[in-house]
Design a protein around this motif. Structure first.
Motif, short mmCIF file in Angstrom:
data_model
loop_
_atom_site.label_atom_id
_atom_site.label_comp_id
_atom_site.label_asym_id
_atom_site.label_seq_id
_atom_site.Cartn_x
_atom_site.Cartn_y
_atom_site.Cartn_z
N HIS A 12 35.03 50.20 36.64
CA HIS A 12 36.17 49.72 36.00
C HIS A 12 37.43 49.08 36.87
CE1 HIS A 12 39.53 49.70 32.98
NE2 HIS A 12 40.08 50.64 33.85
N TYR A 16 39.30 45.26 37.41
CA TYR A 16 40.76 45.29 37.17
C TYR A 16 41.25 44.71 38.57
CZ TYR A 16 45.67 46.93 36.88
OH TYR A 16 46.82 46.90 37.07
N SER A 19 40.88 40.98 38.80
CA SER A 19 41.74 40.12 38.16
C SER A 19 43.05 40.13 38.68
CB SER A 19 41.75 40.51 36.56
OG SER A 19 40.55 40.21 35.97
N ILE A 43 45.65 42.59 31.62
CA ILE A 43 44.31 42.65 32.29
C ILE A 43 43.82 44.35 32.32
CG2 ILE A 43 43.64 42.73 34.75
CD1 ILE A 43 45.64 40.41 35.25
N LYS A 44 44.76 45.12 32.20
CA LYS A 44 44.19 46.66 32.35
C LYS A 44 43.34 46.71 31.05
CE LYS A 44 47.20 49.48 33.42
NZ LYS A 44 48.43 50.66 33.42
N SER A 47 40.06 44.82 31.20
CA SER A 47 38.94 45.41 32.10
C SER A 47 38.68 46.90 31.32
CB SER A 47 40.04 45.80 33.19
OG SER A 47 40.40 44.60 34.15
N GLU A 251 47.15 50.17 40.88
CA GLU A 251 47.54 48.86 40.26
C GLU A 251 47.92 47.64 41.37
OE1 GLU A 251 50.34 48.86 37.32
OE2 GLU A 251 48.95 50.16 35.82
#
Length: 255
Positions: A12, A16, A19, A43-44, A47, A251
């Protein structure tokens, strides 16, 4: 997890991270801006949804005894390296993947294997699409008028054939194998059913024209819908559970 089938945290996060890397490096969007934060949130979620679909595909694959062999994986990767100038070297292709998505060769192989597994599952479980492809196959054996075939086709549980044209595209066009199928035909000839390697359905292809560098074809598509509708049904009854919370540090790629 999806109905008991989990997807790993690392997969996962890999989706993320890829991207976000593209957003920052290729689109030059700052994650500290309002627009950047909005896109990062999108995006989160995207994903997560993609990872959920992978987990559901693994569950269905186990139930239906579906696997992706190393031979299938290598054949797909080799096809992806094709260009109008011939086959791109493995080293060059790996460098492009790293530059655009920040994936190592092993990470790219993993995501590709997951993609292929989801495609195989989608084809295997979609009985409506299989039946509709059979009906269209009978029609194209009698007529090559794709427009008329689509217009006269009846939908099967809401699924209906779609007509389209490619226009002139490169002979090595990345279109799920449709150009390659067209190149095997004579002008006006129609192919047998083609499973698109992009996983978006069955296709029948008719060659319109071809030259040294380009090909032109018409197509009838029978879209796949069963996987998505089944996943939505599972989500509706509360069998999807989310456990991941990505920190601000993660992030930003751990910086």
């Amino acid at each position: 997890s999806v109905d008991g089938q989990s997807v790993s945290y690392s997969v996962h996060l890999m989706k993320y991270r890829s991207s976000i890397h593209y957003l920052e490096q290729k689109e030059q969007v700052s994650l500290n801006s309002d627009d950047g934060r909005r896109q990062a949130e999108f995006i989160k979620e995207q994903s997560m949804q993609d990872s959920i679909a992978d987990a559901y595909a693994v569950k269905l694959a186990k139930e239906n005894k579906i696997t992706v062999s190393d031979v299938e994986l290598e054949a797909f990767l080799k096809q992806q390296r094709q260009s109008s100038d011939g086959e791109v070297s493995q080293q060059t292709y790996d460098a492009v993947i790293k530059d655009y998505y920040d994936w190592s060769p092993d990470e790219y192989r993993l995501t590709t294997r997951n993609k292929l597994l989801r495609q195989k599952v989608s084809y295997a479980i979609d009985i409506d699409a299989i039946n509709l492809a059979g009906d269209v196959s009978k029609s194209v054996s009698k007529s090559s008028d794709f427009n008329s075939i689509v217009d006269s086709s009846k939908d099967v549980n809401g699924v209906k054939p779609v007509y389209g044209k490619s226009g002139w595209v490169p002979r090595s066009n990345q279109d799920g194998g449709l150009s390659l199928a067209a190149l095997k035909l004579k002008v006006g000839q129609v192919s047998d059913s083609v499973k698109s390697s992009t996983g978006d359905g069955y296709y029948f292809v008719k060659l319109i024209g071809v030259n040294d560098t380009q090909v032109n074809y018409e197509y009838i598509q029978i879209p796949l819908t069963k996987f998505d509708s089944s996943l939505k049904a599972v989500e509706k009854v509360g069998k999807i559970h989310r456990y991941i919370n990505i920190s601000q540090k993660q992030e930003n790629g751990g910086k």
